[in-house]
Design an enzyme around this catalytic site. Structure first.
Site, PDB file in Angstrom:
ATOM      1  N   ARG A 191      -2.256  -6.238  -8.025  1.00  0.00           N
ATOM      2  CA  ARG A 191      -1.177  -7.206  -7.794  1.00  0.00           C
ATOM      3  C   ARG A 191      -1.204  -8.242  -8.908  1.00  0.00           C
ATOM      4  NH1 ARG A 191      -3.149  -7.664  -1.730  1.00  0.00           N
ATOM      5  NH2 ARG A 191      -5.033  -7.250  -2.930  1.00  0.00           N
TER       6      ARG A 191
ATOM      7  N   HIS B 101       0.843  -1.206   0.000  1.00  0.00           N
ATOM      8  CA  HIS B 101       0.000   0.000   0.000  1.00  0.00           C
ATOM      9  C   HIS B 101       0.879   1.258   0.000  1.00  0.00           C
ATOM     10  CE1 HIS B 101      -2.947  -2.754   2.312  1.00  0.00           C
ATOM     11  NE2 HIS B 101      -3.581  -2.466   1.199  1.00  0.00           N
TER      12      HIS B 101
ATOM     13  N   LYS C 231     -17.088  -7.369   8.171  1.00  0.00           N
ATOM     14  CA  LYS C 231     -15.878  -8.147   7.888  1.00  0.00           C
ATOM     15  C   LYS C 231     -15.079  -8.295   9.163  1.00  0.00           C
ATOM     16  CE  LYS C 231     -14.493  -7.602   3.075  1.00  0.00           C
ATOM     17  NZ  LYS C 231     -13.335  -7.210   2.275  1.00  0.00           N
TER      18      LYS C 231
ATOM     19  N   SER D 223      -2.549  -7.858   3.179  1.00  0.00           N
ATOM     20  CA  SER D 223      -2.730  -7.674   4.623  1.00  0.00           C
ATOM     21  C   SER D 223      -3.020  -9.026   5.280  1.00  0.00           C
ATOM     22  CB  SER D 223      -3.890  -6.721   4.903  1.00  0.00           C
ATOM     23  OG  SER D 223      -3.657  -5.478   4.308  1.00  0.00           O
TER      24      SER D 223
HETATM   25  P1  ADP Z   1      -9.599  -4.486   0.088  1.00  0.00           P
HETATM   26  O1  ADP Z   1      -9.969  -4.963   1.454  1.00  0.00           O
HETATM   27  O2  ADP Z   1     -10.585  -3.610  -0.604  1.00  0.00           O
HETATM   28  O3  ADP Z   1      -8.996  -5.568  -0.799  1.00  0.00           O
HETATM   29  P2  ADP Z   1      -6.984  -3.538   0.761  1.00  0.00           P
HETATM   30  O4  ADP Z   1      -6.800  -2.668   1.895  1.00  0.00           O
HETATM   31  O5  ADP Z   1      -6.423  -4.926   0.871  1.00  0.00           O
HETATM   32  O6  ADP Z   1      -8.466  -3.463   0.319  1.00  0.00           O
HETATM   33  O7  ADP Z   1      -6.309  -2.875  -0.497  1.00  0.00           O
HETATM   34  C1  ADP Z   1      -6.658  -1.608  -0.961  1.00  0.00           C
HETATM   35  C2  ADP Z   1      -6.126  -1.484  -2.354  1.00  0.00           C
HETATM   36  O8  ADP Z   1      -4.732  -1.677  -2.327  1.00  0.00           O
HETATM   37  C3  ADP Z   1      -6.672  -2.500  -3.345  1.00  0.00           C
HETATM   38  O9  ADP Z   1      -6.748  -1.870  -4.609  1.00  0.00           O
HETATM   39  C4  ADP Z   1      -5.622  -3.566  -3.368  1.00  0.00           C
HETATM   40  O10 ADP Z   1      -5.608  -4.232  -4.617  1.00  0.00           O
HETATM   41  C5  ADP Z   1      -4.381  -2.718  -3.204  1.00  0.00           C
HETATM   42  N1  ADP Z   1      -3.277  -3.464  -2.629  1.00  0.00           N
HETATM   43  C6  ADP Z   1      -3.253  -4.204  -1.506  1.00  0.00           C
HETATM   44  N2  ADP Z   1      -2.043  -4.766  -1.316  1.00  0.00           N
HETATM   45  C7  ADP Z   1      -1.281  -4.379  -2.364  1.00  0.00           C
HETATM   46  C8  ADP Z   1       0.053  -4.644  -2.782  1.00  0.00           C
HETATM   47  N3  ADP Z   1       0.858  -5.465  -2.107  1.00  0.00           N
HETATM   48  N4  ADP Z   1       0.482  -4.057  -3.903  1.00  0.00           N
HETATM   49  C9  ADP Z   1      -0.337  -3.264  -4.615  1.00  0.00           C
HETATM   50  N5  ADP Z   1      -1.594  -2.985  -4.313  1.00  0.00           N
HETATM   51  C10 ADP Z   1      -2.075  -3.529  -3.200  1.00  0.00           C
END
Ligand code: ADP
Length: 166
Positions: free
Chosen positions: A91, A18, A42, A129
């Site tokens: 990703r 992120h 969630k 995450s």
């Molecule tokens: P959600 O719960 O909506 O999946 P996240 O908090 O996991 O949200 O992620 C928010 C955004 O960041 C999403 O677009 C997700 O694809 C992106 N994201 C999460 N981890 C990564 C990563 N390692 N690299 C690039 N983008 C990421």
């Protein structure tokens, strides 16, 4: 008018993936509003307040990064904040279908809202995450995967959880 983008997500917790996306977006946009989804349905490890406070801490020297929580439709949140761009990270292939559907739906709900996809550095391509939480819970080292404040908070959570079972 300043070009502000919204970066929505759960950020439970924020990872280096992120952070990488936020830093890339800051090269293109004047400001970024990180929108932390409050989704009680969630299963979350951290409360929205805790998730926001970690992000604020990481970007404390960057006033162009703002953090807010939101619930409900992203299009409504974007409208309220006068933002026309949503940033999402892509990703490996797994993100594609869901992100594609969301982008199309958001565009249908508000044709003025555009989704902007960004790819992280290759070393974060498989980072999520959920993976961080799982590895940390099982005693693995997450040092290269999350900012140090997040590692500390994960340790605290684990200690609290262990304490509540004893
Ligand atoms: P959600 O719960 O909506 O999946 P996240 O908090 O996991 O949200 O992620 C928010 C955004 O960041 C999403 O677009 C997700 O694809 C992106 N994201 C999460 N981890 C990564 C990563 N390692 N690299 C690039 N983008 C990421």
């Amino acid at each position: 008018m300043k070009n502000i983008a919204i970066y929505p997500g759960s950020f439970d917790p924020i990872t280096n993936g992120h952070v990488d996306i936020i830093e890339r977006a800051l090269k293109i946009f004047d400001g970024l509003l990180v929108a932390v989804l409050e989704n009680p349905s969630k299963d979350r490890l951290f409360t929205a307040e805790e998730r926001m406070s970690m992000i604020r801490d990481i970007f404390s020297s960057k006033p162009e990064v703002k953090v807010q929580s939101f619930h409900g439709l992203l299009v409504d949140f974007a409208k309220k904040n006068k933002a026309r761009i949503v940033i999402r990270g892509l990703r490996a292939v797994s993100d594609f279908e869901y992100e594609f559907q969301m982008a199309l739906m958001n565009h249908k709900l508000n044709p003025n809202l555009e989704t902007f996809f960004m790819m992280p550095s290759i070393r974060y391509t498989f980072l999520s995450s959920n993976m961080v939480k799982e590895v940390h819970r099982l005693g693995g080292c997450v040092r290269d995967l999350v900012p140090s404040v997040v590692e500390r908070k994960l340790d605290e959570k684990n200690r609290q959880e262990r304490g509540s079972f004893s």
